[in-house]
Motif scaffolding. Structure first.
Motif, mmCIF file in Angstrom:
data_model
loop_
_atom_site.group_PDB
_atom_site.id
_atom_site.type_symbol
_atom_site.label_atom_id
_atom_site.label_comp_id
_atom_site.label_asym_id
_atom_site.label_seq_id
_atom_site.Cartn_x
_atom_site.Cartn_y
_atom_site.Cartn_z
ATOM 1 N N LEU A 91 0.837 -1.196 0.000
ATOM 2 C CA LEU A 91 0.000 0.000 0.000
ATOM 3 C C LEU A 91 0.878 1.254 0.000
ATOM 4 C CD1 LEU A 91 -2.363 -1.939 0.656
ATOM 5 C CD2 LEU A 91 -3.210 -0.200 2.229
ATOM 6 N N PRO A 92 0.631 2.206 -0.906
ATOM 7 C CA PRO A 92 1.472 3.399 -1.004
ATOM 8 C C PRO A 92 1.472 4.242 0.270
ATOM 9 C CG PRO A 92 -0.063 3.263 -2.862
ATOM 10 C CD PRO A 92 -0.422 2.169 -1.921
ATOM 11 N N SER A 93 0.465 4.072 1.090
ATOM 12 C CA SER A 93 0.368 4.874 2.320
ATOM 13 C C SER A 93 1.307 4.389 3.414
ATOM 14 C CB SER A 93 -1.073 4.845 2.850
ATOM 15 O OG SER A 93 -1.490 3.506 3.095
ATOM 16 N N LEU A 94 1.907 3.206 3.239
ATOM 17 C CA LEU A 94 2.780 2.653 4.275
ATOM 18 C C LEU A 94 4.210 3.122 4.079
ATOM 19 C CD1 LEU A 94 1.405 -1.002 4.466
ATOM 20 C CD2 LEU A 94 1.033 0.856 6.107
ATOM 21 N N ASN A 95 4.873 3.416 5.210
ATOM 22 C CA ASN A 95 6.247 3.910 5.188
ATOM 23 C C ASN A 95 7.094 3.173 6.209
ATOM 24 O OD1 ASN A 95 5.931 6.388 3.370
ATOM 25 N ND2 ASN A 95 4.377 6.793 4.934
ATOM 26 N N LEU A 96 8.416 3.301 6.077
ATOM 27 C CA LEU A 96 9.325 2.694 7.033
ATOM 28 C C LEU A 96 9.002 3.182 8.446
ATOM 29 C CD1 LEU A 96 12.824 2.847 5.274
ATOM 30 C CD2 LEU A 96 11.400 0.836 5.666
ATOM 31 N N GLY A 97 8.985 2.249 9.376
ATOM 32 C CA GLY A 97 8.735 2.605 10.772
ATOM 33 C C GLY A 97 7.279 2.662 11.158
ATOM 34 N N ASP A 98 6.377 2.564 10.166
ATOM 35 C CA ASP A 98 4.945 2.600 10.485
ATOM 36 C C ASP A 98 4.546 1.395 11.319
ATOM 37 O OD1 ASP A 98 4.616 4.927 9.104
ATOM 38 O OD2 ASP A 98 3.423 4.086 7.468
ATOM 39 N N ASN A 99 3.603 1.625 12.206
ATOM 40 C CA ASN A 99 3.045 0.553 13.022
ATOM 41 C C ASN A 99 1.808 0.016 12.323
ATOM 42 O OD1 ASN A 99 2.021 -1.060 15.122
ATOM 43 N ND2 ASN A 99 2.869 0.307 16.667
ATOM 44 N N ILE A 100 1.771 -1.287 12.082
ATOM 45 C CA ILE A 100 0.617 -1.899 11.442
ATOM 46 C C ILE A 100 0.103 -3.017 12.325
ATOM 47 C CG2 ILE A 100 1.999 -3.537 10.085
ATOM 48 C CD1 ILE A 100 -0.091 -3.121 7.810
ATOM 49 N N ARG A 101 -1.205 -3.210 12.322
ATOM 50 C CA ARG A 101 -1.794 -4.261 13.146
ATOM 51 C C ARG A 101 -2.241 -5.441 12.294
ATOM 52 N NH1 ARG A 101 -5.492 -2.249 18.121
ATOM 53 N NH2 ARG A 101 -3.799 -1.408 19.396
ATOM 54 N N MET A 102 -2.244 -6.606 12.919
ATOM 55 C CA MET A 102 -2.735 -7.792 12.230
ATOM 56 C C MET A 102 -4.143 -7.528 11.707
ATOM 57 S SD MET A 102 -4.789 -10.638 12.169
ATOM 58 C CE MET A 102 -5.450 -10.879 13.816
ATOM 59 N N GLY A 103 -4.373 -7.896 10.441
ATOM 60 C CA GLY A 103 -5.692 -7.735 9.842
ATOM 61 C C GLY A 103 -5.849 -6.481 9.008
ATOM 62 N N GLU A 104 -4.923 -5.518 9.151
ATOM 63 C CA GLU A 104 -4.993 -4.305 8.337
ATOM 64 C C GLU A 104 -4.399 -4.574 6.960
ATOM 65 O OE1 GLU A 104 -4.737 -0.938 11.889
ATOM 66 O OE2 GLU A 104 -2.974 -1.310 10.636
ATOM 67 N N ALA A 105 -4.893 -3.865 5.957
ATOM 68 C CA ALA A 105 -4.422 -4.057 4.585
ATOM 69 C C ALA A 105 -2.925 -3.787 4.489
ATOM 70 C CB ALA A 105 -5.191 -3.143 3.637
ATOM 71 N N LEU A 106 -2.220 -4.673 3.796
ATOM 72 C CA LEU A 106 -0.769 -4.565 3.659
ATOM 73 C C LEU A 106 -0.363 -4.445 2.185
ATOM 74 C CD1 LEU A 106 1.998 -4.730 5.157
ATOM 75 C CD2 LEU A 106 1.900 -7.213 4.819
ATOM 76 N N PHE A 107 -0.849 -5.373 1.342
ATOM 77 C CA PHE A 107 -0.614 -5.333 -0.089
ATOM 78 C C PHE A 107 -1.956 -5.200 -0.805
ATOM 79 C CE2 PHE A 107 3.167 -7.676 1.283
ATOM 80 C CZ PHE A 107 4.181 -7.119 0.500
ATOM 81 N N GLU A 108 -1.938 -4.609 -2.005
ATOM 82 C CA GLU A 108 -3.141 -4.517 -2.804
ATOM 83 C C GLU A 108 -2.893 -5.105 -4.187
ATOM 84 O OE1 GLU A 108 -4.214 -0.426 -3.116
ATOM 85 O OE2 GLU A 108 -2.397 0.170 -4.190
ATOM 86 N N TYR A 109 -3.930 -5.727 -4.729
ATOM 87 C CA TYR A 109 -3.851 -6.344 -6.054
ATOM 88 C C TYR A 109 -3.830 -5.253 -7.107
ATOM 89 C CZ TYR A 109 -5.104 -9.495 -9.923
ATOM 90 O OH TYR A 109 -5.121 -10.216 -11.098
ATOM 91 N N SER A 110 -2.831 -5.312 -7.984
ATOM 92 C CA SER A 110 -2.666 -4.283 -9.010
ATOM 93 C C SER A 110 -2.391 -4.988 -10.335
ATOM 94 C CB SER A 110 -1.497 -3.352 -8.628
ATOM 95 O OG SER A 110 -1.345 -2.313 -9.556
ATOM 96 N N PRO A 111 -3.431 -5.502 -11.017
ATOM 97 C CA PRO A 111 -3.256 -6.335 -12.205
ATOM 98 C C PRO A 111 -2.617 -5.617 -13.387
ATOM 99 C CG PRO A 111 -5.573 -5.768 -11.914
ATOM 100 C CD PRO A 111 -4.853 -5.317 -10.677
ATOM 101 N N GLU A 112 -2.591 -4.293 -13.372
ATOM 102 C CA GLU A 112 -2.013 -3.571 -14.510
ATOM 103 C C GLU A 112 -0.506 -3.653 -14.531
ATOM 104 O OE1 GLU A 112 -2.339 -0.636 -11.106
ATOM 105 O OE2 GLU A 112 -3.599 -2.188 -12.023
ATOM 106 N N ARG A 113 0.105 -4.080 -13.434
ATOM 107 C CA ARG A 113 1.561 -4.120 -13.385
ATOM 108 C C ARG A 113 2.139 -5.218 -14.262
ATOM 109 N NH1 ARG A 113 4.213 -4.431 -7.722
ATOM 110 N NH2 ARG A 113 5.840 -5.029 -9.160
#
Length: 296
Positions: free
Chosen positions: A274-296
């Motif tokens: 996810l573009p909104s994630l940065n180094l050092g960010d705190n993320i919790r189990m169950g929150e979105a981490l990767f997104e499907y981007s079929p155009e790549r």
């Protein structure tokens, strides 16, 4: 300044921190803590947890139980129901654990980074060379669990676990201080490689292989996997390949670390962090981490 703050400031000095957590008999201390943490005595458990709280930001308000018969029971605590809502968008892979974003990027020329300026070969981390090569051009993220965090890890999406490879190893600390000093650290430590096949509505998706690499560390060296009913530990020599065919649902619990450590997630092609994630960010189990981007 309080005594707690003073001690924390002293321990935060990089040279001293590295010395105290690495230049010691790591495996011997890890085995001792593994034994000590499982002593079922309310007085020992209480004192141990209070000491743990003194040196960390341990918060037990979300724990399913507030009474622990051992320090181990506190390490591997369950959470209250619905404490971690699971993102249900099938185009997202969710975080398998509570963690800090330690590193991320794209596999390039067979290499990834454990920290800025510290690349390592993916084949050194994952013994299966064909699996390692299949991630060329794919994205990865390193999730660092601190000692005070929730230590269980879960399925990033509905998937089938195909194989687990356990590699016995060392128990270097995996904090940022050590990652800047010890080359190929994750490749030296005890770890498991969990190969999975994700279930995605787009049947035309090019690659559906998702790999999780839980890496143990000092005071942590035991990884429990529910699907094969095994507790991996330092005496369980590897690499050991265990074939399995286990279906799990999104957010289902897969296992736990005995303390805190790291999980490296390798996403299939056409997934991006996810573009909104940065180094050092705190993320919790169950929150979105990767997104499907079929155009790549």
């Amino acid at each position: 300044m309080s005594m707690k703050k003073t001690i924390q400031n002293i321990l935060s000095q990089e040279d001293l921190n590295f010395l105290l957590t690495n230049r010691i008999p790591r495996n011997t201390l890890t085995r001792f803590i593994g034994w000590f943490s499982q002593i079922e005595n309310p007085v020992i458990a209480y004192i141990s947890i209070q000491v743990w709280k003194f040196f960390s930001a341990l918060d037990l308000s979300e724990a399913k139980s507030q009474h622990f018969k051992s320090m181990h029971a506190c390490f591997t605590r369950e959470l209250k129901p619905n404490a971690r809502p699971i993102n249900q968008d099938f185009n997202n892979l969710v975080s398998p654990c509570d963690a800090l974003i330690g590193a991320f990027g794209r596999v390039s020329n067979g290499e990834i980074f454990q920290a800025k300026g510290f690349p390592y070969a993916l084949e050194d981390l994952i013994p299966n060379k064909s699996l390692a090569k299949s991630y060329e051009g794919c994205e990865y993220v390193t999730l660092r669990l601190t000692s005070s965090m929730y230590h269980r890890f879960h399925a990033p999406t509905a998937m089938r676990i195909r194989k687990i490879t356990y590699i016995s190893g060392d128990t270097w600390n995996v904090n940022p201080i050590a990652l800047k000093r010890v080359e190929r650290l994750f490749c030296k430590n005890e770890r498991a490689v969990i190969e999975c096949e994700i279930d995605h509505p787009d049947k035309g998706i090019e690659n559906t292989t998702l790999t999780l690499v839980p890496v143990a560390a000092i005071l942590v060296a035991s990884i429990r996997m529910h699907c094969i009913n095994l507790l991996f530990h330092l005496q369980y020599k590897g690499p050991n390949e265990i074939d399995c065919e286990v279906a799990v649902t999104r957010g289902e619990e897969l296992g736990w670390f005995q303390h805190g450590s790291t999980i490296i997630v390798f996403a299939p092609k056409n997934y991006r962090l996810l573009p909104s994630l940065n180094l050092g960010d705190n993320i919790r189990m169950g929150e979105a981490l990767f997104e499907y981007s079929p155009e790549r």
